[in-house]
Design a protein around this motif. Structure first.
Motif, PDB file in Angstrom:
ATOM      1  N   VAL A 155       0.727  -1.158   0.133  1.00  0.00           N
ATOM      2  CA  VAL A 155       0.035  -0.030   0.021  1.00  0.00           C
ATOM      3  C   VAL A 155       0.787   1.099   0.015  1.00  0.00           C
ATOM      4  CG1 VAL A 155      -1.954   1.335   0.997  1.00  0.00           C
ATOM      5  CG2 VAL A 155      -1.700  -1.414   1.376  1.00  0.00           C
ATOM      6  N   ILE A 156       0.637   1.998  -0.865  1.00  0.00           N
ATOM      7  CA  ILE A 156       1.395   3.339  -1.055  1.00  0.00           C
ATOM      8  C   ILE A 156       0.603   4.523  -1.063  1.00  0.00           C
ATOM      9  CG2 ILE A 156       3.354   2.315  -2.258  1.00  0.00           C
ATOM     10  CD1 ILE A 156       2.493   3.588  -4.777  1.00  0.00           C
ATOM     11  N   GLY A 157       0.928   5.708  -0.831  1.00  0.00           N
ATOM     12  CA  GLY A 157       0.073   6.827  -0.762  1.00  0.00           C
ATOM     13  C   GLY A 157       0.862   8.040   0.013  1.00  0.00           C
ATOM     14  N   PRO A 158       0.419   9.150  -0.175  1.00  0.00           N
ATOM     15  CA  PRO A 158       0.734  10.308   0.587  1.00  0.00           C
ATOM     16  C   PRO A 158       0.438  10.073   2.066  1.00  0.00           C
ATOM     17  CG  PRO A 158      -0.749  11.102  -0.676  1.00  0.00           C
ATOM     18  CD  PRO A 158      -0.480   9.861  -1.144  1.00  0.00           C
ATOM     19  N   SER A 159       1.193  10.775   3.032  1.00  0.00           N
ATOM     20  CA  SER A 159       0.912  10.912   4.108  1.00  0.00           C
ATOM     21  C   SER A 159      -0.472  11.483   4.666  1.00  0.00           C
ATOM     22  CB  SER A 159       1.772  11.923   4.976  1.00  0.00           C
ATOM     23  OG  SER A 159       1.861  12.110   6.465  1.00  0.00           O
ATOM     24  N   GLY A 160      -1.259  10.811   5.567  1.00  0.00           N
ATOM     25  CA  GLY A 160      -2.687  11.322   5.742  1.00  0.00           C
ATOM     26  C   GLY A 160      -3.796  10.618   4.995  1.00  0.00           C
ATOM     27  N   SER A 161      -3.371   9.715   4.057  1.00  0.00           N
ATOM     28  CA  SER A 161      -4.199   9.216   3.265  1.00  0.00           C
ATOM     29  C   SER A 161      -5.181   8.141   3.841  1.00  0.00           C
ATOM     30  CB  SER A 161      -3.644   8.826   1.923  1.00  0.00           C
ATOM     31  OG  SER A 161      -2.578   7.779   1.950  1.00  0.00           O
ATOM     32  N   GLY A 162      -4.615   7.492   4.834  1.00  0.00           N
ATOM     33  CA  GLY A 162      -5.593   6.527   5.567  1.00  0.00           C
ATOM     34  C   GLY A 162      -4.948   5.424   5.719  1.00  0.00           C
ATOM     35  N   LYS A 163      -3.678   5.075   4.955  1.00  0.00           N
ATOM     36  CA  LYS A 163      -2.863   3.803   5.180  1.00  0.00           C
ATOM     37  C   LYS A 163      -3.014   2.999   6.383  1.00  0.00           C
ATOM     38  CE  LYS A 163       0.877   5.612   3.535  1.00  0.00           C
ATOM     39  NZ  LYS A 163       0.476   6.938   3.581  1.00  0.00           N
ATOM     40  N   SER A 164      -2.440   4.186   7.404  1.00  0.00           N
ATOM     41  CA  SER A 164      -2.446   3.166   8.905  1.00  0.00           C
ATOM     42  C   SER A 164      -3.814   2.896   9.555  1.00  0.00           C
ATOM     43  CB  SER A 164      -1.721   3.983   9.781  1.00  0.00           C
ATOM     44  OG  SER A 164      -0.435   4.337   9.449  1.00  0.00           O
ATOM     45  N   THR A 165      -4.775   3.689   9.050  1.00  0.00           N
ATOM     46  CA  THR A 165      -6.001   3.523   9.559  1.00  0.00           C
ATOM     47  C   THR A 165      -6.889   2.487   8.911  1.00  0.00           C
ATOM     48  OG1 THR A 165      -6.430   5.773   9.798  1.00  0.00           O
ATOM     49  CG2 THR A 165      -8.417   4.561  10.050  1.00  0.00           C
ATOM     50  N   LEU A 166      -6.473   2.058   7.822  1.00  0.00           N
ATOM     51  CA  LEU A 166      -6.592   0.803   7.081  1.00  0.00           C
ATOM     52  C   LEU A 166      -6.369  -0.396   7.635  1.00  0.00           C
ATOM     53  CD1 LEU A 166      -8.227  -0.586   4.847  1.00  0.00           C
ATOM     54  CD2 LEU A 166      -6.304  -0.375   3.266  1.00  0.00           C
ATOM     55  N   LEU A 167      -4.840  -0.182   8.037  1.00  0.00           N
ATOM     56  CA  LEU A 167      -4.309  -1.409   8.731  1.00  0.00           C
ATOM     57  C   LEU A 167      -4.884  -1.803  10.302  1.00  0.00           C
ATOM     58  CD1 LEU A 167      -0.498  -1.452   7.937  1.00  0.00           C
ATOM     59  CD2 LEU A 167      -2.240  -2.555   6.766  1.00  0.00           C
ATOM     60  N   ARG A 168      -5.243  -0.482  10.780  1.00  0.00           N
ATOM     61  CA  ARG A 168      -5.767  -0.733  12.180  1.00  0.00           C
ATOM     62  C   ARG A 168      -7.387  -1.126  11.868  1.00  0.00           C
ATOM     63  NH1 ARG A 168      -3.088   2.152  16.065  1.00  0.00           N
ATOM     64  NH2 ARG A 168      -5.099   2.848  16.944  1.00  0.00           N
ATOM     65  N   VAL A 169      -8.095  -0.894  11.141  1.00  0.00           N
ATOM     66  CA  VAL A 169      -9.316  -1.309  11.092  1.00  0.00           C
ATOM     67  C   VAL A 169      -9.305  -2.811  10.833  1.00  0.00           C
ATOM     68  CG1 VAL A 169     -11.164  -1.393   9.336  1.00  0.00           C
ATOM     69  CG2 VAL A 169     -10.607   0.674  10.211  1.00  0.00           C
ATOM     70  N   ILE A 170      -8.159  -3.412   9.685  1.00  0.00           N
ATOM     71  CA  ILE A 170      -8.163  -4.763   9.730  1.00  0.00           C
ATOM     72  C   ILE A 170      -7.881  -5.550  10.841  1.00  0.00           C
ATOM     73  CG2 ILE A 170      -6.874  -6.620   8.602  1.00  0.00           C
ATOM     74  CD1 ILE A 170      -6.600  -4.499   5.888  1.00  0.00           C
ATOM     75  N   ASN A 171      -6.920  -5.058  11.593  1.00  0.00           N
ATOM     76  CA  ASN A 171      -6.658  -5.378  12.922  1.00  0.00           C
ATOM     77  C   ASN A 171      -7.514  -5.248  14.268  1.00  0.00           C
ATOM     78  OD1 ASN A 171      -4.773  -7.297  14.422  1.00  0.00           O
ATOM     79  ND2 ASN A 171      -3.557  -5.436  14.952  1.00  0.00           N
ATOM     80  N   HIS A 172      -8.602  -4.500  13.831  1.00  0.00           N
ATOM     81  CA  HIS A 172      -9.404  -4.451  14.681  1.00  0.00           C
ATOM     82  C   HIS A 172      -8.965  -3.308  16.011  1.00  0.00           C
ATOM     83  CE1 HIS A 172     -12.787  -4.853  17.659  1.00  0.00           C
ATOM     84  NE2 HIS A 172     -13.399  -5.099  16.598  1.00  0.00           N
ATOM     85  N   LEU A 173      -7.921  -2.550  15.707  1.00  0.00           N
ATOM     86  CA  LEU A 173      -7.446  -1.411  16.648  1.00  0.00           C
ATOM     87  C   LEU A 173      -8.599  -0.207  16.542  1.00  0.00           C
ATOM     88  CD1 LEU A 173      -3.690  -1.931  16.032  1.00  0.00           C
ATOM     89  CD2 LEU A 173      -5.062  -2.506  18.363  1.00  0.00           C
ATOM     90  N   GLU A 174      -9.050  -0.172  15.436  1.00  0.00           N
ATOM     91  CA  GLU A 174     -10.115   0.706  15.132  1.00  0.00           C
ATOM     92  C   GLU A 174     -11.397   0.131  14.423  1.00  0.00           C
ATOM     93  OE1 GLU A 174      -9.843   3.946  15.568  1.00  0.00           O
ATOM     94  OE2 GLU A 174      -7.667   4.155  15.495  1.00  0.00           O
TER      95      GLU A 174
END
Ligand code: ADP
Ligand code: MG
Length: 273
Positions: free
Chosen positions: A55-74
């Motif tokens: 997964v690539i993309g600029p800072s703030g594009s939601g990459k970490s949030t996507l991983l955190r949703v997959i791992n149920h941290l969000e």
């Protein structure tokens, strides 16, 4: 305008499709917002067993949030994530939220490894105990077995000699390799990496990417957020470009990195390449 997630025509229905690996992670129309701020705005992603998705993309594009949703941290407000066909966490069903039990959520999270940018090792535990802790705490293994496993895994990441050291005695690259061994200790079905080399001095990046490459070669299912485009080109089966909480483009490395269709993918790549 170019329809999101659909810059490349849908995968053709060929004979190959019947033989495709099972779906390991499926993200369907996930929306996540904080107040008025839409962080994930309808994300769809399918990762098959044994695949490496970068997964690539600029800072703030939601990459970490996507991983955190997959791992149920969000938890997303809308949409759902499933793991090996099983729903993760909360889903919107027939107009109401349906929650999984704490027990079900923990069981699912154990099947996902997570490697963070800043390692997150336990400073007061030796390297060996950092790796052995989770299988013991979760009741998967007893301590002697967990320690044997930890020795094996440390050998795999080239740190067999460092078992008795403490994290502060290691370089950043070594600490990140310990974090990878720790993620492997729960025998996860998929490992998520959130910019695993971004906190490292440049000369230490290669040793960590080499370990991730080995995992990929062994057929581990990986989702890797990274700005290392050369790594993506070499290791990824699929590359996903995110911007503004959406997947604007996805495809093979050759498609996305060498022939990007979306102007924002082109602009991003011209900045990082
Ligand atoms: P990336 O990893 O691509 O840099 P993130 O997923 O970390 O992006 O963040 C996406 C956006 O969501 C950013 O604008 C960030 O400020 C915002 N954000 C992330 N977490 C929170 C939070 N807990 N509360 C409010 N805003 C958040
Ligand atoms: Mg991030």
């Amino acid at each position: 305008s170019i329809p999101r997630s659909d810059v490349h025509s849908p995968e053709p229905a060929t004979a190959e499709e019947g033989a495709a690996a099972p779906i390991a992670v499926e993200v369907r129309d996930v929306h996540k917002w904080y107040g008025a701020h839409r962080v994930l705005d309808g994300v769809d992603l399918t990762v098959r067993a044994g695949e490496v998705t970068v997964v690539i993309g600029p800072s703030g594009s939601g990459k970490s949030t996507l991983l955190r949703v997959i791992n149920h941290l969000e938890q997303p407000q809308l949409g759902h994530v499933s793991l090996d066909g099983e729903l993760v966490g909360v889903r919107w069903q027939r107009g109401r939220l349906r929650e999984l039990s704490e027990h079900q959520i923990l069981a699912q999270r154990r099947r996902i490894g997570f490697v963070f940018q800043d390692f997150n090792l336990f400073p007061h535990l030796t390297v060996l105990d950092n790796v052995a802790a989770a299988p013991v705490a979760t009741g998967l293994l007893r301590k002697p077995e967990a320690q044997r496993l930890a020795h094996t895994l440390l050998g795999r990441v080239g740190l067999g000699e460092k078992a008795d050291a403490y994290p502060r005695q290691l370089s950043g690259g070594q600490q990140q390799r310990v974090a990878i061994a720790r993620a492997l200790a729960l025998r996860p079905g998929v490992i998520l990496f959130d910019e695993p080399t971004s906190a490292l001095d440049p000369e230490l990046v290669g040793e960590v990417l080499a370990v991730i490459k080995d995992l990929a070669a062994e057929g581990t299912t990986l989702i890797v957020v990274t700005h290392e485009i050369a790594f993506a080109r070499e290791v990824a089966d699929r590359v996903v470009f995110m911007d503004g909480g959406r997947i604007l483009e996805h495809g093979t490395p050759g498609e996305v990195l060498d022939h990007p269709q979306h102007p924002r993918t082109r602009a991003f790549l011209s900045r990082v390449l």
